[in-house]
Design an enzyme around this catalytic site. Structure first.
Site, mmCIF file in Angstrom:
data_model
loop_
_atom_site.group_PDB
_atom_site.id
_atom_site.type_symbol
_atom_site.label_atom_id
_atom_site.label_comp_id
_atom_site.label_asym_id
_atom_site.label_seq_id
_atom_site.Cartn_x
_atom_site.Cartn_y
_atom_site.Cartn_z
ATOM 1 N N ASN A 22 0.858 -1.186 0.000
ATOM 2 C CA ASN A 22 0.000 0.000 0.000
ATOM 3 C C ASN A 22 0.896 1.239 0.000
ATOM 4 O O ASN A 22 1.488 1.579 1.016
ATOM 5 C CB ASN A 22 -0.890 -0.015 1.259
ATOM 6 C CG ASN A 22 -1.694 1.267 1.396
ATOM 7 O OD1 ASN A 22 -1.822 2.046 0.455
ATOM 8 N ND2 ASN A 22 -2.243 1.484 2.595
ATOM 9 N N LYS A 24 0.066 4.261 -0.235
ATOM 10 C CA LYS A 24 -0.597 5.457 0.312
ATOM 11 C C LYS A 24 -0.375 6.623 -0.664
ATOM 12 O O LYS A 24 -0.299 6.406 -1.873
ATOM 13 C CB LYS A 24 -0.088 5.769 1.711
ATOM 14 C CG LYS A 24 -0.087 4.530 2.612
ATOM 15 C CD LYS A 24 0.096 4.852 4.045
ATOM 16 C CE LYS A 24 0.252 3.574 4.831
ATOM 17 N NZ LYS A 24 0.019 3.734 6.247
ATOM 18 N N HIS A 114 -9.429 1.083 4.728
ATOM 19 C CA HIS A 114 -8.157 1.256 5.435
ATOM 20 C C HIS A 114 -8.395 2.173 6.632
ATOM 21 O O HIS A 114 -9.211 3.090 6.573
ATOM 22 C CB HIS A 114 -7.111 1.857 4.487
ATOM 23 C CG HIS A 114 -5.743 1.851 5.074
ATOM 24 N ND1 HIS A 114 -5.303 2.824 5.941
ATOM 25 C CD2 HIS A 114 -4.720 0.971 4.940
ATOM 26 C CE1 HIS A 114 -4.062 2.550 6.306
ATOM 27 N NE2 HIS A 114 -3.684 1.426 5.721
ATOM 28 N N GLU A 116 -6.837 4.580 7.727
ATOM 29 C CA GLU A 116 -6.673 6.018 7.445
ATOM 30 C C GLU A 116 -7.934 6.593 6.807
ATOM 31 O O GLU A 116 -8.259 7.764 7.000
ATOM 32 C CB GLU A 116 -5.423 6.239 6.571
ATOM 33 C CG GLU A 116 -4.155 6.117 7.400
ATOM 34 C CD GLU A 116 -2.939 5.636 6.632
ATOM 35 O OE1 GLU A 116 -2.914 5.706 5.401
ATOM 36 O OE2 GLU A 116 -1.990 5.174 7.305
ATOM 37 N N GLU A 184 -5.399 -5.294 10.371
ATOM 38 C CA GLU A 184 -4.380 -4.275 10.615
ATOM 39 C C GLU A 184 -4.676 -3.554 11.935
ATOM 40 O O GLU A 184 -5.504 -2.616 11.956
ATOM 41 C CB GLU A 184 -4.384 -3.242 9.497
ATOM 42 C CG GLU A 184 -4.068 -3.805 8.135
ATOM 43 C CD GLU A 184 -3.444 -2.725 7.256
ATOM 44 O OE1 GLU A 184 -2.299 -2.922 6.845
ATOM 45 O OE2 GLU A 184 -4.086 -1.698 7.019
ATOM 46 N N GLY A 190 2.416 1.944 10.860
ATOM 47 C CA GLY A 190 3.385 3.043 10.801
ATOM 48 C C GLY A 190 4.084 3.332 12.114
ATOM 49 O O GLY A 190 4.806 4.321 12.224
ATOM 50 N N SER A 230 3.420 -2.428 10.364
ATOM 51 C CA SER A 230 4.867 -2.450 10.616
ATOM 52 C C SER A 230 5.526 -3.767 10.194
ATOM 53 O O SER A 230 6.457 -4.243 10.859
ATOM 54 C CB SER A 230 5.169 -2.120 12.086
ATOM 55 O OG SER A 230 4.750 -0.801 12.375
#
Ligand code: PEP
Length: 272
Positions: A22, A24, A114, A116, A184, A190, A230
């Site tokens: 991904n 992003k 996702h 985000e 996730e 991250g 991660s």
């Protein structure tokens, strides 16, 4: 551990593992072309067996046409998809991208829900379900993301929120449709602090159980469940040894060709 082989558990059970990058909002279309070319060379040099471990990249929308052209011209065995999709058919939805447009670009996959998007854009479970239905309707495999925040983890444990998020989507998935689930944990994305393989396995097993309950054992046995958060070359092996983890959704580490290529080639460092 039952069913786990030196190559990791997924392939032993007939689910082809998927390593998905991904990107992003990184890499413009020129950078995307250079990246995909280098990735293909790196994996070819290493004699990667694409039939044994599938590789997919998820560039920004503006890169997709360039990636399509490259993949199709050079017949690269790399899958690609978008990072989001509209729930709507083409029409008056400024800024949105219809699933049928992604299908025209021969996207095999699309990431949906996702964290985000859920956090920064307020995407609800209903919207995630509607986008999933739109993707399936256009012949694109949805890669549905679920996961708990640190607060959820403390309050409800690891499985409750991802399970509820998945159940909200399962209600809308037609029997027989292919989909992929990415577990996730939001706190692991991250942060450099991945879940332990055992933690991830426990949640993945619970998610597979929910798929079995709603769509039957065949669907549960055939659906790939990825871990994301991660992941890097140094820790992928531990995840891939787990019986219910069939690959990884990789963010930061997918932006480095050599690092991503090493993750894809995890079989070289699983069980050794
Ligand atoms: C992600 O954003 O899907 C992700 C897993 O990111 P990272 O690998 O950087 O944690």
């Amino acid at each position: 551990m039952a069913g786990v082989t030196r190559d990791g558990g997924a392939s032993a059970r007939g689910r082809v593992p998927l390593i998905a990058g991904n990107w992003k909002m990184n890499l413009d279309h020129l950078q995307a072309i250079a990246f995909v070319q280098k990735l293909a060379w790196s994996l070819k040099d290493a004699r990667h067996d694409f039939g044994a471990v599938e590789v997919a990249v998820f560039p920004p929308f503006t890169d997709l046409r360039s990636v399509q052209t490259l993949v199709s011209a050079d017949k690269l065995p790399i899958a690609y998809g978008a990072q989001d999709v509209s729930a709507h058919a083409p029409g008056a939805y400024t800024g949105e991208i219809a699933a049928s447009f992604l299908a025209k670009l021969e996207c095999g996959y699309v990431i949906i829900g996702h964290s985000e998007r859920r956090t920064l854009h307020g995407e609800t479970d209903d919207e995630v379900a509607a986008k999933t239905v739109a993707a399936i309707g256009a012949g694109i495999v949805p890669l549905v993301c679920v996961g708990e925040t640190a607060e959820d983890l403390e309050r409800h444990g690891a499985s409750a929120v991802p399970l509820a998020q998945l159940e909200a989507v399962l209600e809308s998935i037609p029997k027989g449709a292919e989909f992929v689930v990415a577990y996730e944990p939001v706190w692991a994305i991250g942060s450099g602090q991945a879940a332990t393989p055992d933690q991830a396995q426990q949640v993945a097993a619970a998610l597979r159980g929910a798929i079995a309950q709603r769509l039957g054992d065949d669907a549960a046995g055939g659906t790939r469940i990825l871990y994301g958060g991660s992941v890097k070359a140094e820790n992928i092996a531990g995840f891939m040894r787990q019986p219910d983890i069939d690959g990884a959704l990789v963010g930061g580490a997918s932006l480095d060709v050599e690092g991503f290529s090493a993750i894809v080639r995890y079989q070289k460092h699983v069980g050794v």
